[in-house]
Write a protein that holds these residues in place. Structure first.
Motif, PDB file in Angstrom:
ATOM      1  N   VAL A  88      -1.222   5.339  -7.149  1.00 24.91           N
ATOM      2  CA  VAL A  88      -1.317   5.284  -5.686  1.00 24.91           C
ATOM      3  C   VAL A  88      -0.488   6.405  -5.070  1.00 24.91           C
ATOM      4  O   VAL A  88       0.424   6.920  -5.707  1.00 24.91           O
ATOM      5  N   SER A 103       2.442  -0.909  -6.919  1.00 24.63           N
ATOM      6  CA  SER A 103       1.925  -1.074  -5.568  1.00 24.63           C
ATOM      7  C   SER A 103       1.177  -2.391  -5.463  1.00 24.63           C
ATOM      8  O   SER A 103       0.631  -2.877  -6.449  1.00 24.63           O
ATOM      9  N   GLU A 106      -1.549  -0.667  -1.225  1.00 24.36           N
ATOM     10  CA  GLU A 106      -2.425   0.480  -1.469  1.00 24.36           C
ATOM     11  C   GLU A 106      -3.359   0.228  -2.645  1.00 24.36           C
ATOM     12  O   GLU A 106      -4.559   0.511  -2.564  1.00 24.36           O
ATOM     13  N   MET A 110      -7.397   0.147  -2.407  1.00 24.60           N
ATOM     14  CA  MET A 110      -8.133   1.179  -3.135  1.00 24.60           C
ATOM     15  C   MET A 110      -9.200   0.611  -4.070  1.00 24.60           C
ATOM     16  O   MET A 110     -10.082   1.339  -4.533  1.00 24.60           O
ATOM     17  N   LEU A 115      -8.613   5.470   0.602  1.00 24.02           N
ATOM     18  CA  LEU A 115      -7.629   5.087   1.618  1.00 24.02           C
ATOM     19  C   LEU A 115      -7.932   5.776   2.940  1.00 24.02           C
ATOM     20  O   LEU A 115      -8.125   6.984   3.003  1.00 24.02           O
ATOM     21  N   GLN A 118      -2.647   5.118   4.582  1.00 25.73           N
ATOM     22  CA  GLN A 118      -1.708   4.820   3.502  1.00 25.73           C
ATOM     23  C   GLN A 118      -0.796   3.687   3.935  1.00 25.73           C
ATOM     24  O   GLN A 118      -0.727   3.344   5.106  1.00 25.73           O
ATOM     25  N   LYS A 119      -0.075   3.134   2.980  1.00 26.30           N
ATOM     26  CA  LYS A 119       0.703   1.936   3.273  1.00 26.30           C
ATOM     27  C   LYS A 119       1.660   2.145   4.432  1.00 26.30           C
ATOM     28  O   LYS A 119       2.308   3.186   4.564  1.00 26.30           O
ATOM     29  N   ALA A 128      -2.354  -1.376   3.902  1.00 27.79           N
ATOM     30  CA  ALA A 128      -3.075  -0.115   3.718  1.00 27.79           C
ATOM     31  C   ALA A 128      -4.548  -0.417   3.951  1.00 27.79           C
ATOM     32  O   ALA A 128      -5.017  -1.517   3.647  1.00 27.79           O
TER      33      ALA A 128
END
Length: 154
Positions: A88, A103, A106, A110, A115, A118-119, A128
């Motif tokens: 990630v 993670s 994320e 995914m 994405l 992003q987080k 995310a």
């Protein structure tokens, strides 16, 4: 007839939008919703664009996540540890310490596409967003939806 979530004609959703959610035991639904709204706003999306919430399988019954899913009227998707252990953009030492994984938010997002956001983190929640083209659409509709950009000049 329009789809209740996207406002598009029924059966014509162009994107599947999934929010990957990581959360601590002390998280509450309001915090999940607030962070989710923040992430959606970054891409011009709203709650009605959201398809599902996704998280690590052992977190799917967390009251804050279940409460948020009920309010949003979306399912909570369970991701197993073997599937969530992927590369990630923003691995977390804290998540590694507590879960043994790099993670949650994320990696969970995914699983459902690229994405979009992003987080992002609040005190007790990470979020995310990922999206992908909905390939269940008829091919003629997919082609028609790209024609206007296909003919774009320099």
């Amino acid at each position: 007839m329009k789809d209740a979530h996207s406002g598009q004609p029924a059966g014509t959703n162009l994107m599947t939008i999934v929010a990957g959610i990581g959360l601590r035991a002390s998280a509450e639904s309001d915090e999940v919703l607030h962070l989710l709204d923040f992430c959606l706003a970054q891409t011009g999306l709203t709650r009605s664009d959201l398809t599902a919430l996704a998280t690590l399988d052992r977190k799917t019954s967390h009251p804050a996540l279940v409460g948020a899913a009920v309010i949003l009227d979306v399912p909570v998707l369970s991701i197993g540890e073997a599937d969530i252990e992927i590369s990630v953009p923003n691995p977390s030492a804290r998540v590694r310490h507590h879960t043994g994984l790099v993670s949650v938010a994320e990696a969970a997002a995914m699983q459902f596409g690229s994405l979009l956001v992003q987080k992002q983190c609040s005190a007790n929640v990470t979020c995310a967003l990922a999206g992908r083209q909905d390939m269940s659409l008829p091919s003629a509709f997919r082609a028609a939806s790209t024609v206007s950009t296909s003919w774009a000049g320099p």
